[in-house]
Design a protein around this motif. Structure first.
Motif, PDB file in Angstrom:
ATOM      1  N   LEU A  43     -14.617  -7.719  -4.999  1.00 25.49           N
ATOM      2  CA  LEU A  43     -14.189  -6.800  -3.947  1.00 25.49           C
ATOM      3  C   LEU A  43     -13.955  -7.520  -2.626  1.00 25.49           C
ATOM      4  CD1 LEU A  43     -16.285  -3.583  -4.619  1.00 25.49           C
ATOM      5  CD2 LEU A  43     -14.000  -4.189  -5.394  1.00 25.49           C
ATOM      6  N   GLU A  44     -14.630  -8.661  -2.472  1.00 26.60           N
ATOM      7  CA  GLU A  44     -14.428  -9.474  -1.266  1.00 26.60           C
ATOM      8  C   GLU A  44     -12.973  -9.860  -1.059  1.00 26.60           C
ATOM      9  OE1 GLU A  44     -17.124 -10.453   0.719  1.00 26.60           O
ATOM     10  OE2 GLU A  44     -18.070  -8.974  -0.607  1.00 26.60           O
ATOM     11  N   GLY A  83     -21.001   3.680  -9.566  1.00 24.78           N
ATOM     12  CA  GLY A  83     -21.368   2.278  -9.429  1.00 24.78           C
ATOM     13  C   GLY A  83     -21.666   1.602 -10.757  1.00 24.78           C
ATOM     14  N   GLU A  96     -16.038   6.951  -2.454  1.00 24.27           N
ATOM     15  CA  GLU A  96     -17.205   6.078  -2.392  1.00 24.27           C
ATOM     16  C   GLU A  96     -16.825   4.649  -2.015  1.00 24.27           C
ATOM     17  OE1 GLU A  96     -20.231   8.288  -5.517  1.00 24.27           O
ATOM     18  OE2 GLU A  96     -18.820   6.792  -6.272  1.00 24.27           O
ATOM     19  N   TYR A  97     -15.755   4.145  -2.623  1.00 23.16           N
ATOM     20  CA  TYR A  97     -15.350   2.783  -2.301  1.00 23.16           C
ATOM     21  C   TYR A  97     -14.766   2.674  -0.906  1.00 23.16           C
ATOM     22  CZ  TYR A  97     -16.668   0.917  -6.712  1.00 23.16           C
ATOM     23  OH  TYR A  97     -17.421   0.496  -7.758  1.00 23.16           O
ATOM     24  N   PRO A 130      -8.811  -3.234   4.112  1.00 22.60           N
ATOM     25  CA  PRO A 130      -8.559  -2.873   2.715  1.00 22.60           C
ATOM     26  C   PRO A 130      -8.577  -1.352   2.511  1.00 22.60           C
ATOM     27  CG  PRO A 130     -10.198  -4.621   2.856  1.00 22.60           C
ATOM     28  CD  PRO A 130      -9.953  -4.148   4.249  1.00 22.60           C
ATOM     29  N   SER A 152     -15.820   4.251   1.607  1.00 20.33           N
ATOM     30  CA  SER A 152     -17.003   4.145   2.446  1.00 20.33           C
ATOM     31  C   SER A 152     -17.633   2.754   2.335  1.00 20.33           C
ATOM     32  CB  SER A 152     -17.997   5.240   2.039  1.00 20.33           C
ATOM     33  OG  SER A 152     -19.280   4.918   2.490  1.00 20.33           O
ATOM     34  N   ALA A 153     -17.741   2.255   1.101  1.00 20.91           N
ATOM     35  CA  ALA A 153     -18.347   0.931   0.905  1.00 20.91           C
ATOM     36  C   ALA A 153     -17.537  -0.154   1.612  1.00 20.91           C
ATOM     37  CB  ALA A 153     -18.464   0.617  -0.583  1.00 20.91           C
ATOM     38  N   LEU A 154     -16.219  -0.055   1.535  1.00 18.61           N
ATOM     39  CA  LEU A 154     -15.375  -1.107   2.124  1.00 18.61           C
ATOM     40  C   LEU A 154     -15.453  -1.134   3.631  1.00 18.61           C
ATOM     41  CD1 LEU A 154     -12.045  -1.245   0.116  1.00 18.61           C
ATOM     42  CD2 LEU A 154     -13.893  -2.910   0.195  1.00 18.61           C
ATOM     43  N   ARG A 155     -15.680   0.039   4.233  1.00 20.16           N
ATOM     44  CA  ARG A 155     -15.818   0.065   5.692  1.00 20.16           C
ATOM     45  C   ARG A 155     -16.951  -0.845   6.147  1.00 20.16           C
ATOM     46  NH1 ARG A 155     -15.271   5.588   5.679  1.00 20.16           N
ATOM     47  NH2 ARG A 155     -17.478   5.814   6.173  1.00 20.16           N
ATOM     48  N   HIS A 156     -17.949  -1.001   5.269  1.00 19.78           N
ATOM     49  CA  HIS A 156     -19.103  -1.826   5.635  1.00 19.78           C
ATOM     50  C   HIS A 156     -18.924  -3.278   5.283  1.00 19.78           C
ATOM     51  CE1 HIS A 156     -21.326   1.639   6.780  1.00 19.78           C
ATOM     52  NE2 HIS A 156     -20.824   2.234   5.733  1.00 19.78           N
ATOM     53  N   LEU A 157     -17.814  -3.582   4.708  1.00 14.83           N
ATOM     54  CA  LEU A 157     -17.549  -4.971   4.345  1.00 14.83           C
ATOM     55  C   LEU A 157     -16.339  -5.460   5.126  1.00 14.83           C
ATOM     56  CD1 LEU A 157     -18.032  -4.642   0.492  1.00 14.83           C
ATOM     57  CD2 LEU A 157     -19.563  -5.776   2.085  1.00 14.83           C
ATOM     58  N   ALA A 158     -16.210  -4.953   6.345  1.00  9.91           N
ATOM     59  CA  ALA A 158     -15.039  -5.264   7.152  1.00  9.91           C
ATOM     60  C   ALA A 158     -14.907  -6.755   7.394  1.00  9.91           C
ATOM     61  CB  ALA A 158     -15.123  -4.533   8.484  1.00  9.91           C
ATOM     62  N   ARG A 159     -13.675  -7.197   7.406  1.00 12.30           N
ATOM     63  CA  ARG A 159     -13.406  -8.594   7.723  1.00 12.30           C
ATOM     64  C   ARG A 159     -13.266  -8.775   9.223  1.00 12.30           C
ATOM     65  NH1 ARG A 159      -9.331 -10.034   2.718  1.00 12.30           N
ATOM     66  NH2 ARG A 159      -9.787  -8.039   1.810  1.00 12.30           N
ATOM     67  N   ALA A 163     -10.319  -8.179  -2.207  1.00 15.26           N
ATOM     68  CA  ALA A 163      -9.347  -7.089  -2.360  1.00 15.26           C
ATOM     69  C   ALA A 163      -8.632  -6.755  -1.065  1.00 15.26           C
ATOM     70  CB  ALA A 163     -10.055  -5.851  -2.897  1.00 15.26           C
TER      71      ALA A 163
END
Lengths: 305, 305
Positions: free
Chosen positions: A163-164, A152, A188-189, A205, A191-198, A166
């Motif tokens: 990242l929003e 990070g 890691e990313y 993504p 995992s992070a992106l799963r939590h920023l699902a659209r 991407a």
């Protein structure tokens, strides 16, 4: 199109109108990455791969800072010299420009020219540290973010909001000593992106590994971009994105122009710095400061709806 | 201050000017959460805790949609009736308003009035699904995001960009049957946030557990908010954030006013819909559409810098 002379601008308008029916055919791809991530090498590898796929490619750079340093014309070509020499590839260095609005505006117009000239893919490159990302994300079909291998902390060079936008994140330099680290970063990313699902039903993504140096992962990335396009064409998302791009473009032209006209107004300009200073220091109410400046602009400012 | 009558607006300006020296003293806290996350119960618990700490609290709601439904005046007070009845607490329902800009503008002004009236803490509540978050994040000292216990899918009701603004994320409903799930969610978001780190030397966002129902975690959360403030005061980040808030406010007033004046101009309004339609469909170049509309606005638009 990049000229600021009024007579050139009129001719540019006519030209853009004339080519409009021939534009829109390219695959518009934004690529963002902080300095040091290997962006030039990556774009060169990516562009060379497109050529082997029979696609022609134009690369446009959006980098307000390189306009300030002024030395980008040789710079951009020098850093992608293998790609620049190839027929079927066109590299347009960053135009020098005073404002971000200006850069984005000319980039859109340059993109249309490249499309009308028949390029299959137009890559718009941004440095990933400023405000230009939202602008570029608003004019492309696909937005790729390049990251370093690493945790990070390495991200601190990348603006948090990027990242929003991407559609895919590529962890570059996934080779040699940094391969293991790149794999960790990928996990890691992901995992992070799963939590920023659209929203539901849209593209999820992905995070992929690439090595611009060896070319590893570039073909797979291109296949993913093609898959994204097929999905978007089938679902209607592509058509909707293009409509939104056009609407967004119209409104950024309007907003930029209104603000530029306002800022450039002589009595506004004379007073602006003082108003900003007093407002920042809490010595002048922002509403009164705004009313003062809008009054100078010529009564155009009814402050409340 | 919320009135749209011109004579009231002039008096409001005078009032805001007069109170300016007395404003700025409150702790400004934004709280965002999607419908169903238990926001009202949370804010009530949080407010009641502040009262036990000897702090007075004002709660202002920013919710453009409740302005549309029109029924918020009773609604807001009804949903926080325990807090509303207490001396030292003030709850201001969402003003009805046509535009987001209008809501944000009046919320800023209402915040200053609450500060000048001596409230120690001003909470600005947003629904977490629209464009209001960036506006609210730009006017507070601390931004809290409330989440449901549950995985990434639950997040689809939350706008992707909101986490960008979070100083702390609270996973609410960390009680009873949902406690275990809340713990998992906390761990997942802690991990995700590490990858969205901001600049060096600044506050690292945390993820905490709260139960608005039992009050569990609320005191610890308040301690964290106090710690954030101490750090920000010591580092100068607080002063810089306040200066940025003022500058941001000035510029949103200017931008809103310029755009509103433009949209409301009769010959612009007559033509706008047609231009948007043609531009979206790719039948009119955005630059030409913009020039057409700006020309109607009265030659104020020199389209290029």
């Amino acid at each position: 199109v990049e000229s600021q002379r009024p007579e050139d601008q009129d001719r540019a308008e006519d030209l853009l109108d004339a080519i409009l029916p021939k534009s829109g055919g390219a695959h518009r791809i934004g690529i963002s990455g902080a300095p040091g991530v290997g962006k030039s090498t990556f774009i060169e590898s990516f562009g060379l791969h497109l050529l082997t796929e029979g696609k022609s490619v134009a690369v446009l750079a959006v980098d307000p800072s390189s306009g300030v340093s002024g030395g980008s014309i040789l710079g951009d070509k020098a850093r992608m010299h293998r790609l620049a020499q190839r027929p079927g590839a066109f590299i347009r260095p960053s135009p020098s420009a005073q404002t971000l609005g200006g850069v984005a505006r000319r980039t859109r117009e340059a993109m249309l020219l490249c499309e009308a000239a028949g390029y299959d893919v137009v890559v718009i490159e941004t440095v990933g540290v400023g405000q230009s990302e939202a602008r570029v994300a608003g004019m492309v079909d696909f937005f790729l973010v390049l990251l370093h291998p690493g945790g990070g902390d390495e991200l601190q060079g990348v603006k948090r909001g990027i990242l929003e936008f991407a559609d895919v994140i590529a962890v570059n330099k996934a080779d040699g000593d940094t391969l293991a680290q790149a794999r960790i970063t990928q996990a890691e990313y992901s995992s992070a992106l799963r939590h920023l699902a659209r929203g539901a039903g849209v593209w999820v993504p992905r995070v992929v590994l690439t090595s611009a140096r060896s070319g590893e992962g570039i073909a797979e990335l291109w296949a993913l971009i093609v898959e994204h396009r097929s999905q978007a064409l089938a679902s209607g998302a592509h058509a909707e994105r293009r409509r939104a791009q056009n609407r967004h473009w119209l409104w950024s032209l309007l907003e930029d122009s209104l603000l530029e006209t306002f800022r450039a107004h002589p009595s506004v300009r004379d007073r602006m710095e003082e108003v900003e200073r007093l407002v920042e220091a809490g010595q002048l109410a922002p509403g009164r400061g705004a009313r003062d400046l809008l009054g100078r602009f010529g009564g155009a400012g009814r402050l409340r709806e």
